[in-house]
Write an enzyme that holds these catalytic residues in place. Structure first.
Site, PDB file in Angstrom:
ATOM      1  N   CYS A  30     -27.045  -5.430 -16.663  1.00 20.08           N
ATOM      2  CA  CYS A  30     -25.742  -5.233 -16.019  1.00 20.08           C
ATOM      3  C   CYS A  30     -24.654  -5.995 -16.771  1.00 20.08           C
ATOM      4  O   CYS A  30     -24.226  -5.554 -17.836  1.00 20.08           O
ATOM      5  CB  CYS A  30     -25.834  -5.605 -14.539  1.00 20.08           C
ATOM      6  SG  CYS A  30     -24.590  -4.713 -13.581  1.00 20.08           S
ATOM      7  N   HIS A  68     -30.305  -2.438 -12.628  1.00 15.35           N
ATOM      8  CA  HIS A  68     -31.115  -3.652 -12.420  1.00 15.35           C
ATOM      9  C   HIS A  68     -32.600  -3.308 -12.341  1.00 15.35           C
ATOM     10  O   HIS A  68     -33.115  -3.080 -11.238  1.00 15.35           O
ATOM     11  CB  HIS A  68     -30.679  -4.350 -11.130  1.00 15.35           C
ATOM     12  CG  HIS A  68     -29.328  -4.961 -11.226  1.00 15.35           C
ATOM     13  ND1 HIS A  68     -29.126  -6.266 -11.601  1.00 15.35           N
ATOM     14  CD2 HIS A  68     -28.102  -4.429 -11.032  1.00 15.35           C
ATOM     15  CE1 HIS A  68     -27.830  -6.524 -11.611  1.00 15.35           C
ATOM     16  NE2 HIS A  68     -27.185  -5.426 -11.272  1.00 15.35           N
ATOM     17  N   GLU A 121     -35.047  -5.197 -12.566  1.00 15.98           N
ATOM     18  CA  GLU A 121     -35.836  -6.251 -11.905  1.00 15.98           C
ATOM     19  C   GLU A 121     -36.164  -5.912 -10.447  1.00 15.98           C
ATOM     20  O   GLU A 121     -37.170  -6.368  -9.921  1.00 15.98           O
ATOM     21  CB  GLU A 121     -35.107  -7.603 -11.988  1.00 15.98           C
ATOM     22  CG  GLU A 121     -33.839  -7.760 -11.145  1.00 15.98           C
ATOM     23  CD  GLU A 121     -32.564  -7.305 -11.834  1.00 15.98           C
ATOM     24  OE1 GLU A 121     -32.658  -6.451 -12.743  1.00 15.98           O
ATOM     25  OE2 GLU A 121     -31.468  -7.776 -11.462  1.00 15.98           O
TER      26      GLU A 121
HETATM   27  N1  GLN Z   1     -19.356  -7.966 -13.009  1.00 10.95           N
HETATM   28  C1  GLN Z   1     -19.851  -6.757 -13.567  1.00 10.95           C
HETATM   29  C2  GLN Z   1     -19.388  -5.540 -12.794  1.00 10.95           C
HETATM   30  O1  GLN Z   1     -18.900  -5.649 -11.695  1.00 10.95           O
HETATM   31  C3  GLN Z   1     -21.359  -6.776 -13.655  1.00 10.95           C
HETATM   32  C4  GLN Z   1     -22.022  -6.755 -12.318  1.00 10.95           C
HETATM   33  C5  GLN Z   1     -23.459  -7.175 -12.383  1.00 10.95           C
HETATM   34  O2  GLN Z   1     -23.906  -7.743 -13.363  1.00 10.95           O
HETATM   35  N2  GLN Z   1     -24.201  -6.945 -11.317  1.00 10.95           N
HETATM   36  O3  GLN Z   1     -19.500  -4.446 -13.280  1.00 10.95           O
END
Ligand code: GLN
Length: 543
Positions: free
Chosen positions: A379, A516, A518
């Site tokens: 992410c 994600h 994970e």
């Molecule tokens: N801050 C980034 C976004 O809002 C990444 C979010 C995250 O890593 N979950 O896109």
């Protein structure tokens, strides 16, 4: 189908691992072919943990259907192999919000709205809503008995025994049985007091699970049984163990599941815990140790990266490699040659929000990229990898994300224009796109993988489904130059062609994803990306 409820409360102190105990019990009951689900009730006023700092609450776990939930739901999924939904976790805040919406609509026909019965009824309705198609519904009540804020939950579960019938309800109380080294004795008094407190609310526990450093001896268990009015075989000792995956067996050895099945008069086959044995054996049989650095902001708080840490360990099990995890504060990384990075076999940058520590993350990625260190970005870890590549390889120094610099000249990462806003509509009306809570791209979305890519090979599928939680995404318009320079997009969202996975092919292992992975790794199966990352890190020799 008869529904049987197991309510789990905690006493004496918090952080006794109620979530893991509930998940482990769920795992044994599931292994007895019972249909099991677990619900977590959180007594705080936030509507969900989505807007809470990880320092308050640890990781926010995201379900397939896009709910931002307590991290215990991650344990539940990993242990009972059942997908959680937005119905499996709710807070006092969400109950109040639902009741107040109804009140504003006039649904209560002029009644005075009170904790009992309106709030308690709403709690019971939500528990029942989540019980569909299950024989056993485990309900974990967050917090500790004695907290003012958990009283409506306790009152609701007390009433449920009257509504449903006492024979279909079990109350488990998890307590601490401390060992006082100066006296050389195990103390049962805190447990007695905690049970007394529960009794004053009208709940007589049926089973006590006693957390302690060492096994609680029979004599002490007899004493607890006598004072707390439970049979001695329902006083279960849960000592500290070096691996959480040993807990299902520890509980089963004390016949906790038999006790429950007899109580509910369920005729279920013996639990087969072979799968868990395999996990424990794999833990024992690792033949090398590697160090993975997680570069983040919350180094004193491993719970902030719970699922990532678990997924790395699962991948270790699959590779017979012991994975030591080092949490490194990105704010301490001031240049790309810091000693801390040199000792790592692999580098992972997990999800995150805000611009604090971004420079250290950019430097860590540059170090991994230039020195052939396996890099896994998740992410935010993918977004920063793109910024780093644009700045240092393509030479666009102004490349940035509008999250960190809203006015930046070259926004390679930008706000999601066509936001796929999530709101669980099963119990509330849909929100407008104005709040911080519940206004991100959330939950499972399909992603197409490119032929000949590493991701395609690892997943062995053309289309994958993974969970999201982000407000920003890759800006397609500015990608061309970056791709030409060697960073390839190898996964794109199926609905709007947005970059979801990037890879650098002339590097031993450089892969990052917008979703994600994970959240879907389990100790029994692992996750293809994590497994291959650890495999590659295992080949990267360090002293
Ligand atoms: N801050 C980034 C976004 O809002 C990444 C979010 C995250 O890593 N979950 O896109």
């Amino acid at each position: 189908m008869t529904k049987n409820y197991i309510f789990i409360t905690g006493g004496v102190v918090s952080s006794l691992g109620k979530g893991i105990a509930a998940a482990s019990l769920g795992a044994i009951l599931k292994a007895r072919n019972l249909k099991v689900t677990i619900i977590k009730l959180d007594p705080y006023i936030n509507v969900d943990p989505g807007t809470m700092s990880p320092t308050q609450h640890g990781e926010v776990f995201v379900t397939e259907d896009g709910a931002e939930t307590d991290l215990d739901l991650g344990h539940y999924e990993r242990f009972i192999h059942t997908k959680m939904t937005c119905l499996n976790n709710f807070t006092t805040g969400s109950i109040y919000s639902q009741v107040l919406q109804k009140e504003r609509r006039g649904d209560y026909l002029g009644a005075t709205i009170q904790v009992i019965p309106h709030i308690t009824n709403a709690i019971k309705e939500r528990i029942i809503l989540c019980s569909k198609n299950n024989n056993i519904i485990l309900v974990e009540i967050g917090g500790t008995v004695g907290d003012i804020e958990s009283l409506p939950f306790l009152e609701a579960i007390r009433q449920m025994a009257v509504d449903i019938g006492r024979k279909n309800v079990i109350y488990i109380h998890l307590t601490l049985v401390p060992y006082i080294s100066t006296a050389g004795e195990i103390k049962t008094k805190p447990t007695q007091h905690s049970v007394k407190q529960l009794l004053s609310i009208g709940i007589q526990p049926d089973i006590l699970i006693c957390r302690s450093e060492q096994t609680v001896p029979l004599n002490e268990r007899k004493k607890i049984a006598l004072f707390c009015n439970v049979p001695v075989n329902a006083v279960i000792s849960l000592k500290d163990v070096d691996s959480i995956y040993k807990i299902p067996k520890l509980l089963k050895n004390q016949k906790l599941d038999n006790y429950i099945c007899e109580y509910f008069q369920l005729n279920a086959p013996e639990a087969d815990l072979k799968e868990w044995e395999k996990v424990i054996n794999a833990e024992k049989s690792s033949n090398k140790t590697i160090v993975i650095g997680i570069i983040g902001k919350y180094i004193k708080l491993p719970d902030a990266y719970k699922s990532v840490i678990e997924a790395l360990k699962h991948a270790g099990l699959k590779n017979k490699i012991k994975v030591n995890i080092k949490l490194i504060n990105s704010q301490n990384i001031k240049n790309k040659n810091v000693r801390q990075l040199k000792k790592l076999n692999g580098i992972l940058i997990p999800g995150g929000f805000g611009d604090r520590g971004i420079v250290g993350k950019l430097l860590s990625i540059q170090y991994a990229r230039e020195n052939n260190i396996p890099y896994f970005g998740i992410c935010l870890g993918m977004q920063i990898a793109i910024i780093e590549f644009a700045q240092n390889v393509v030479g666009i120094k102004e490349a940035n994300s509008t999250e960190f610099d809203p006015e930046c000249k070259y926004p390679v990462i930008d706000l999601i224009n066509n936001q796929n806003i999530h709101t669980c509509t099963k119990y509330t009306k849909k929100n407008n796109n104005i709040d911080l809570g519940g206004t991100m791209k959330l939950g499972s979305q399909p992603c197409k993988l490119s032929i000949n890519s590493l991701s395609r090979k690892l997943y062995n599928k053309d289309i994958i489904i993974e969970r999201h939680r982000h407000r920003y995404e890759v800006n397609n318009i500015l990608l061309k130059k970056i791709e030409t320079a060697g960073l390839k997009v190898t996964g794109r969202s199926q609905n709007n062609n947005v970059a979801e996975i990037i890879e650098i092919s002339n590097h031993p292992w450089f892969l990052a994803c917008q979703f994600h992975p994970e959240f879907t790794s389990t100790p029994r199966d692992g996750h293809p990306l994590f497994i291959d990352f650890i495999k590659s890190a295992g080949k990267n020799k360090k002293n």
